[in-house]
Design a protein around this motif. Structure first.
Motif, mmCIF file in Angstrom:
data_model
loop_
_atom_site.group_PDB
_atom_site.id
_atom_site.type_symbol
_atom_site.label_atom_id
_atom_site.label_comp_id
_atom_site.label_asym_id
_atom_site.label_seq_id
_atom_site.Cartn_x
_atom_site.Cartn_y
_atom_site.Cartn_z
ATOM 1 N N SER A 236 14.080 2.219 0.382
ATOM 2 C CA SER A 236 14.672 1.046 1.023
ATOM 3 C C SER A 236 15.555 1.352 2.239
ATOM 4 O O SER A 236 16.442 0.580 2.542
ATOM 5 C CB SER A 236 15.501 0.281 -0.006
ATOM 6 N N PHE A 238 17.219 4.516 2.905
ATOM 7 C CA PHE A 238 17.812 5.845 2.715
ATOM 8 C C PHE A 238 16.834 6.967 3.067
ATOM 9 O O PHE A 238 17.216 7.977 3.655
ATOM 10 C CB PHE A 238 18.249 5.962 1.257
ATOM 11 N N LEU B 140 11.599 -4.099 -3.791
ATOM 12 C CA LEU B 140 12.089 -3.139 -2.785
ATOM 13 C C LEU B 140 10.941 -2.806 -1.838
ATOM 14 O O LEU B 140 10.296 -1.768 -1.952
ATOM 15 C CB LEU B 140 12.566 -1.857 -3.453
ATOM 16 N N GLU B 144 10.110 -3.678 9.375
ATOM 17 C CA GLU B 144 11.091 -4.199 10.310
ATOM 18 C C GLU B 144 10.625 -5.514 10.933
ATOM 19 O O GLU B 144 11.320 -6.080 11.773
ATOM 20 C CB GLU B 144 11.418 -3.156 11.380
ATOM 21 N N ARG B 159 5.421 -0.022 -4.905
ATOM 22 C CA ARG B 159 6.858 -0.165 -4.698
ATOM 23 C C ARG B 159 7.513 -0.700 -5.976
ATOM 24 O O ARG B 159 6.834 -1.179 -6.882
ATOM 25 C CB ARG B 159 7.126 -1.135 -3.530
ATOM 26 N N TRP B 160 8.823 -0.639 -6.022
ATOM 27 C CA TRP B 160 9.546 -1.158 -7.171
ATOM 28 C C TRP B 160 9.884 -2.628 -6.982
ATOM 29 O O TRP B 160 10.174 -3.062 -5.872
ATOM 30 C CB TRP B 160 10.868 -0.407 -7.357
ATOM 31 N N LEU B 162 12.768 -4.893 -8.888
ATOM 32 C CA LEU B 162 13.845 -4.807 -9.880
ATOM 33 C C LEU B 162 14.174 -6.204 -10.387
ATOM 34 O O LEU B 162 14.398 -7.125 -9.595
ATOM 35 C CB LEU B 162 15.085 -4.180 -9.247
ATOM 36 N N ARG B 190 11.316 -2.735 -13.082
ATOM 37 C CA ARG B 190 12.417 -2.137 -13.828
ATOM 38 C C ARG B 190 13.461 -3.221 -14.048
ATOM 39 O O ARG B 190 13.735 -4.013 -13.145
ATOM 40 C CB ARG B 190 13.012 -0.989 -13.010
ATOM 41 N N MET B 192 17.400 -4.219 -14.782
ATOM 42 C CA MET B 192 18.653 -3.582 -14.389
ATOM 43 C C MET B 192 19.786 -4.600 -14.469
ATOM 44 O O MET B 192 19.570 -5.793 -14.241
ATOM 45 C CB MET B 192 18.487 -3.082 -12.950
ATOM 46 N N VAL B 200 23.663 0.242 -6.488
ATOM 47 C CA VAL B 200 22.613 1.181 -6.079
ATOM 48 C C VAL B 200 22.031 0.770 -4.720
ATOM 49 O O VAL B 200 21.836 1.602 -3.822
ATOM 50 C CB VAL B 200 21.498 1.267 -7.151
ATOM 51 N N LEU B 201 21.793 -0.535 -4.557
ATOM 52 C CA LEU B 201 21.220 -0.988 -3.286
ATOM 53 C C LEU B 201 22.202 -0.798 -2.132
ATOM 54 O O LEU B 201 21.787 -0.594 -0.987
ATOM 55 C CB LEU B 201 20.751 -2.443 -3.379
ATOM 56 N N VAL B 204 21.437 2.879 -1.170
ATOM 57 C CA VAL B 204 20.079 3.245 -0.723
ATOM 58 C C VAL B 204 19.573 2.364 0.411
ATOM 59 O O VAL B 204 18.642 2.726 1.114
ATOM 60 C CB VAL B 204 19.008 3.249 -1.850
ATOM 61 N N SER B 205 20.150 1.184 0.588
ATOM 62 C CA SER B 205 19.589 0.275 1.582
ATOM 63 C C SER B 205 20.633 -0.348 2.500
ATOM 64 O O SER B 205 20.521 -0.282 3.716
ATOM 65 C CB SER B 205 18.805 -0.827 0.853
ATOM 66 N N LEU B 303 13.394 14.198 -3.411
ATOM 67 C CA LEU B 303 12.566 13.038 -3.068
ATOM 68 C C LEU B 303 11.100 13.412 -2.987
ATOM 69 O O LEU B 303 10.230 12.679 -3.449
ATOM 70 C CB LEU B 303 12.989 12.469 -1.714
ATOM 71 N N ILE B 306 9.648 13.840 -6.437
ATOM 72 C CA ILE B 306 9.301 12.613 -7.165
ATOM 73 C C ILE B 306 8.444 11.696 -6.293
ATOM 74 O O ILE B 306 8.292 10.519 -6.554
ATOM 75 C CB ILE B 306 10.546 11.872 -7.702
ATOM 76 N N GLN B 308 8.628 10.270 -3.329
ATOM 77 C CA GLN B 308 9.136 9.081 -2.642
ATOM 78 C C GLN B 308 9.182 9.314 -1.140
ATOM 79 O O GLN B 308 9.649 8.467 -0.402
ATOM 80 C CB GLN B 308 10.544 8.735 -3.140
#
Lengths: 309, 309
Positions: A236, A238, B140, B144, B159-160, B162, B190, B192, B200-201, B204-205, B303, B306, B308
């Motif tokens: 997202s 990062f 997620l 742009e 993609r995830w 949540l 997932r 959450m 978390v967001l 990461v974002s 990353l 896993i 990503q």
């Protein structure tokens, strides 16, 4: 406009090698890419000699076959070369230049690829022999990989190589020859004042890298669960920072330390701007926030228009 | 581990549509992508209804043919739908939910795609009718680009998404249905806690976007010559930031304002870390600098491991 007009038409023919013997010192991403390019039929050098202070890197260069000769000493590598290119981290440039200097043949060109130009000039110019031409340069190309295996011959194609020649450090034809060298590597060239180079690079490259390293560290400091989820959900935004942050530590430590003033000045401006954004978020200043975001979009559009995106 | 275990196996067959009539409110990148996906043979909805407050966007959706029906009022769009998905900026979620609420049929599922979850829950829960199931979610995914033309049916693949379900806001089967919906969009799901999601967001974002917008603004403020050279030489790191910074201003203003506390907390941590880096650069603390750079590389390697990156 730059204070140094470029000569767009090197007089030598593209297929006649510019140099009889060229020595590349430092077999990282940039040095390895220049060596590979020079080994190809691009009219760069009749003989390409490579050296790296690390014996394992020299062995690897021999195994890869990306140089005609890989001597075991820097002195042997630079002796009789008519062009010596230093491709070591900027913190090692002074020592590499000093080690090479006594062995350079009169009339040889000494050039470098360092990401900071004032610091390299500051270290090399006082020890320069009068019969050696010193032409500082900086190719704006790279990947997040490093070492002799990371390079490739097309790395510089369509990229800029910035030259920051210094009055009295090299005859005009030496500067033209280094320009021709970079064009034969596929790059576009531009001449620039060294201080101006360091300022522009501070914002387009050094500060982005500093921010990317920092946000990775901030994420790394999070408590267990959040930290693992940063990795899980990195897509997202990062993730774009981690690519930058994967670069070579020694190279970047040296860049930060050797462009300290310009970098700290840009970081200070950036921090003021980030604090202004934080304040706008805290107090709900919609207009300010939207204005800052709109600037980002405008810059992106400008980049797409000049085909840099 | 999340407090909400996921149900990995929705009981309905993948080809039997989950919903008879699904309404997507807001035809930006996400809404337009969900609509395109639902119009395909993925077992999402028999009938896909789309609405956007902007008449021009509605016309464009009709011209693109990415919905079975595009009514002129939100009331007509949500009436008789068994699933209504709000795809508007998070600052508009409360108003959109309030406008839809009286027209929802009993048993309908209301869901959203907002990038901040606590703020949406805070606005929707107090006005929720007891016979409506509310399931907050956040895919997620994004580019742009924005607007009805920007979407595509495969945006969510791999993609995830949540889900941040709230006690008492929806029956368990409504949560399972929204999970199945996202899986049929190609996403992994997932569950959450909403506050944890927002934290978390933020790192990461939201913080990466804030930094990207800010550095573009800092560059935009430079004096004439340097500013144009930032664009010219952007490839050296800055460019990666501008891609992030090209995103939709209203959406991001709303995200910043609606995840204020978590974002300002992460920005404060980041700023401390950036200042520590600045201090290390000023005083030449090699070990500190290298340690921070090494963390970036470690995170990048994790990353890649896993998958990503």
């Amino acid at each position: 406009m730059s204070a140094f007009p470029s000569d767009p038409s090197p007089s030598t023919d593209a297929r006649t090698p510019l140099f009889d013997r060229m020595a590349v010192i430092g077999m990282g991403l940039i040095g390895g890419s220049v060596a590979r390019r020079a080994m190809g039929d691009h009219g760069i050098a009749r003989e390409l000699v490579a050296f790296d202070a690390d014996p394992a890197a020299r062995d690897r260069v021999r195994a890869l076959g990306i140089a005609h000769d890989v001597p075991d000493t820097l002195a042997d590598a630079v002796r009789n070369a008519d062009c010596v290119m230093l491709c070591v981290p900027v913190g090692a440039m002074g020592a590499a230049a000093a080690a090479a200097m006594p062995h350079l043949r009169p009339g040889a060109i000494l050039t470098d690829v360092g990401s900071t130009k004032q610091s390299v000039i500051r270290e090399v110019q006082p020890i320069l022999r009068p019969e050696i031409g010193f032409v500082p340069a900086h190719p704006l190309a790279g990947t997040e990989h490093s070492g002799p295996d990371a390079g490739f011959a097309t790395l510089f194609e369509g990229r800029w190589s910035l030259l920051t020649p210094v009055d009295g450090a090299a005859p005009p034809e030496a500067v033209v020859a280094v320009e021709a060298l970079w064009r034969r590597c596929g790059a576009m060239t531009r001449r620039m004042d060294p201080a101006h180079h360091d300022k522009v690079l501070a914002i387009v490259s050094h500060l982005p890298h500093l921010l990317a390293f920092t946000i990775c560290g901030t994420a790394d400091d999070l408590e267990g669960e959040s930290r693992s989820e940063v990795l899980q959900f990195a897509a997202s935004g990062f993730r774009d920072f981690t690519r930058i942050a994967a670069s070579d530590p020694t190279m970047w430590r040296d860049v930060f330390l050797n462009n300290r003033d310009a970098l700290l000045e840009m970081l200070a401006r950036f921090t003021e701007d980030a604090q202004a954004m934080a304040r706008a978020i805290r107090w709900g200043d919609d207009d300010f926030i939207v204005d800052r975001i709109e600037r980002g979009r405008r810059i992106r559009r400008s980049l797409i228009e000049i085909k840099q995106a």
